[in-house]
Write a protein that holds these residues in place. Sequence first.
Motif, PDB file in Angstrom:
ATOM      1  N   LEU A 275       0.823  -1.131  -0.124  1.00  0.00           N
ATOM      2  CA  LEU A 275      -0.002   0.037   0.056  1.00  0.00           C
ATOM      3  C   LEU A 275       0.857   1.299   0.152  1.00  0.00           C
ATOM      4  CD1 LEU A 275      -2.477  -1.131   2.914  1.00  0.00           C
ATOM      5  CD2 LEU A 275      -2.953  -1.417   0.098  1.00  0.00           C
ATOM      6  N   ARG A 276       0.465   2.231  -0.671  1.00  0.00           N
ATOM      7  CA  ARG A 276       1.099   3.677  -0.587  1.00  0.00           C
ATOM      8  C   ARG A 276       0.364   4.622   0.106  1.00  0.00           C
ATOM      9  NH1 ARG A 276       4.382   5.039  -5.126  1.00  0.00           N
ATOM     10  NH2 ARG A 276       5.315   6.939  -4.590  1.00  0.00           N
ATOM     11  N   LEU A 277       1.140   5.018   1.122  1.00  0.00           N
ATOM     12  CA  LEU A 277       0.289   6.057   2.089  1.00  0.00           C
ATOM     13  C   LEU A 277       0.389   7.348   1.295  1.00  0.00           C
ATOM     14  CD1 LEU A 277       1.510   5.147   5.554  1.00  0.00           C
ATOM     15  CD2 LEU A 277      -0.684   4.393   4.228  1.00  0.00           C
ATOM     16  N   SER A 278       1.422   7.807   0.654  1.00  0.00           N
ATOM     17  CA  SER A 278       1.823   9.155   0.180  1.00  0.00           C
ATOM     18  C   SER A 278       2.777   9.143  -0.863  1.00  0.00           C
ATOM     19  CB  SER A 278       1.674  10.090   1.232  1.00  0.00           C
ATOM     20  OG  SER A 278       2.103  11.583   0.881  1.00  0.00           O
ATOM     21  N   ASP A 279       3.118   9.988  -1.542  1.00  0.00           N
ATOM     22  CA  ASP A 279       4.299  10.376  -2.209  1.00  0.00           C
ATOM     23  C   ASP A 279       5.265  11.140  -1.413  1.00  0.00           C
ATOM     24  OD1 ASP A 279       3.531   9.156  -4.744  1.00  0.00           O
ATOM     25  OD2 ASP A 279       2.718  10.772  -5.636  1.00  0.00           O
ATOM     26  N   LEU A 280       4.660  11.806  -0.538  1.00  0.00           N
ATOM     27  CA  LEU A 280       5.425  12.320   0.555  1.00  0.00           C
ATOM     28  C   LEU A 280       6.111  11.501   1.667  1.00  0.00           C
ATOM     29  CD1 LEU A 280       2.793  15.147   1.498  1.00  0.00           C
ATOM     30  CD2 LEU A 280       4.798  15.595  -0.130  1.00  0.00           C
ATOM     31  N   THR A 281       7.107  12.003   2.159  1.00  0.00           N
ATOM     32  CA  THR A 281       7.666  11.419   3.265  1.00  0.00           C
ATOM     33  C   THR A 281       7.132  11.634   4.343  1.00  0.00           C
ATOM     34  OG1 THR A 281       9.929  11.105   2.068  1.00  0.00           O
ATOM     35  CG2 THR A 281       9.807  11.085   4.443  1.00  0.00           C
ATOM     36  N   LEU A 282       6.399  10.810   5.145  1.00  0.00           N
ATOM     37  CA  LEU A 282       5.781  11.258   6.313  1.00  0.00           C
ATOM     38  C   LEU A 282       6.564  10.830   7.931  1.00  0.00           C
ATOM     39  CD1 LEU A 282       2.217   9.667   5.307  1.00  0.00           C
ATOM     40  CD2 LEU A 282       3.000  11.905   4.929  1.00  0.00           C
ATOM     41  N   PRO A 283       6.402  11.553   8.512  1.00  0.00           N
ATOM     42  CA  PRO A 283       6.742  11.293  10.098  1.00  0.00           C
ATOM     43  C   PRO A 283       6.057   9.902  10.444  1.00  0.00           C
ATOM     44  CG  PRO A 283       6.053  13.604  10.077  1.00  0.00           C
ATOM     45  CD  PRO A 283       5.583  13.075   8.679  1.00  0.00           C
ATOM     46  N   HIS A 284       6.686   9.062  11.335  1.00  0.00           N
ATOM     47  CA  HIS A 284       6.242   7.842  11.806  1.00  0.00           C
ATOM     48  C   HIS A 284       4.860   8.116  12.460  1.00  0.00           C
ATOM     49  CE1 HIS A 284      10.261   6.636  10.680  1.00  0.00           C
ATOM     50  NE2 HIS A 284       9.558   5.491  10.045  1.00  0.00           N
ATOM     51  N   ALA A 285       4.821   9.055  13.491  1.00  0.00           N
ATOM     52  CA  ALA A 285       3.741   9.360  14.080  1.00  0.00           C
ATOM     53  C   ALA A 285       2.552   9.463  13.430  1.00  0.00           C
ATOM     54  CB  ALA A 285       3.891  10.462  15.258  1.00  0.00           C
ATOM     55  N   PHE A 286       2.700  10.465  12.253  1.00  0.00           N
ATOM     56  CA  PHE A 286       1.479  10.750  11.493  1.00  0.00           C
ATOM     57  C   PHE A 286       1.122   9.724  10.557  1.00  0.00           C
ATOM     58  CE2 PHE A 286      -0.154  12.896   7.494  1.00  0.00           C
ATOM     59  CZ  PHE A 286      -1.299  13.653   8.208  1.00  0.00           C
ATOM     60  N   ALA A 287       1.965   8.710  10.085  1.00  0.00           N
ATOM     61  CA  ALA A 287       1.870   7.753   9.334  1.00  0.00           C
ATOM     62  C   ALA A 287       0.986   6.562   9.948  1.00  0.00           C
ATOM     63  CB  ALA A 287       2.966   7.113   8.828  1.00  0.00           C
ATOM     64  N   ARG A 288       1.099   6.628  11.313  1.00  0.00           N
ATOM     65  CA  ARG A 288       0.173   5.598  12.235  1.00  0.00           C
ATOM     66  C   ARG A 288      -1.037   6.219  11.973  1.00  0.00           C
ATOM     67  NH1 ARG A 288       3.486   4.071  17.716  1.00  0.00           N
ATOM     68  NH2 ARG A 288       5.768   3.774  16.396  1.00  0.00           N
ATOM     69  N   VAL A 289      -1.361   7.271  12.520  1.00  0.00           N
ATOM     70  CA  VAL A 289      -2.596   8.089  12.492  1.00  0.00           C
ATOM     71  C   VAL A 289      -3.276   7.911  11.079  1.00  0.00           C
ATOM     72  CG1 VAL A 289      -3.849  10.134  12.868  1.00  0.00           C
ATOM     73  CG2 VAL A 289      -1.925   9.612  14.246  1.00  0.00           C
ATOM     74  N   LEU A 290      -2.640   8.058  10.110  1.00  0.00           N
ATOM     75  CA  LEU A 290      -3.055   8.255   8.751  1.00  0.00           C
ATOM     76  C   LEU A 290      -3.546   6.729   8.334  1.00  0.00           C
ATOM     77  CD1 LEU A 290      -3.593   9.787   5.979  1.00  0.00           C
ATOM     78  CD2 LEU A 290      -1.290   8.981   5.400  1.00  0.00           C
ATOM     79  N   LEU A 291      -2.771   5.674   8.712  1.00  0.00           N
ATOM     80  CA  LEU A 291      -3.320   4.463   8.286  1.00  0.00           C
ATOM     81  C   LEU A 291      -4.349   3.979   9.432  1.00  0.00           C
ATOM     82  CD1 LEU A 291      -2.666   1.973   6.555  1.00  0.00           C
ATOM     83  CD2 LEU A 291      -0.885   1.461   8.178  1.00  0.00           C
ATOM     84  N   ALA A 292      -4.515   4.284  10.573  1.00  0.00           N
ATOM     85  CA  ALA A 292      -5.508   4.011  11.488  1.00  0.00           C
ATOM     86  C   ALA A 292      -6.750   4.514  10.886  1.00  0.00           C
ATOM     87  CB  ALA A 292      -5.234   4.266  12.841  1.00  0.00           C
ATOM     88  N   GLU A 293      -6.813   5.826  10.458  1.00  0.00           N
ATOM     89  CA  GLU A 293      -7.943   6.525   9.976  1.00  0.00           C
ATOM     90  C   GLU A 293      -8.280   5.917   8.566  1.00  0.00           C
ATOM     91  OE1 GLU A 293     -10.818   8.919   7.812  1.00  0.00           O
ATOM     92  OE2 GLU A 293      -8.659   8.606   7.060  1.00  0.00           O
TER      93      GLU A 293
END
Length: 134
Positions: free
Chosen positions: A99-117
Motif C-alpha cells: 500500500l502507498r500512503l503518500s508520495d510524501l515522506t511522512l513522520p512515523h507518528a503521522f503515518a500511524r494516524v493516517l493508516l488507522a484513519e
Amino acid sequence: MKLWLVAVGQRLPAWAETAYEDYAKRFPPELRLQLKAVKAEPRGGSSAERLMAAEAQRIEAALPRGVRRIALDGRDAALLIGGPDGLDPALKAGADERLRLSDLTLPHAFARVLLAEGLYRAWTVVTGHPYHRE
C-alpha cells in the motif's frame, strides 16, 4: 479477527497517541486494530498470516478491497510501517500486498494516524457506515 499495525518507533508525541487511540477504539469487536511498536532494528516476519507493506497502490482504493478480503478469509492481518531506512527487502518480498500512503515522506507518528484513519474509513465503506460521507 485482528488487524495489527506494526510500526517502527516506540515513542510518539501526545497528539499522535491521542489521534491513533481515537481511531483504534472505533473498530468493532470483530475487527480490532492493535498497535505493535518495535525498535528500529532488523526484524523478521510477523505472527499474522497476511502481511501488507504500507508502501505501492493508492490507499483510497486498496484499503476497502483489502479489508473486504481480510473479512472474507478471516485471517489476522499485519500492516507494516518501516523505519527511517524503510522495510527490509525480505519483508517487502514476502508481503501479500503493498500500500502507498503518500508520495510524501511522512513522520512515523503521522503515518500511524493516517493508516488507522484509512483502515477505519475502509471498514465504514465496506459496512455501509456513514463515516466516509461526513
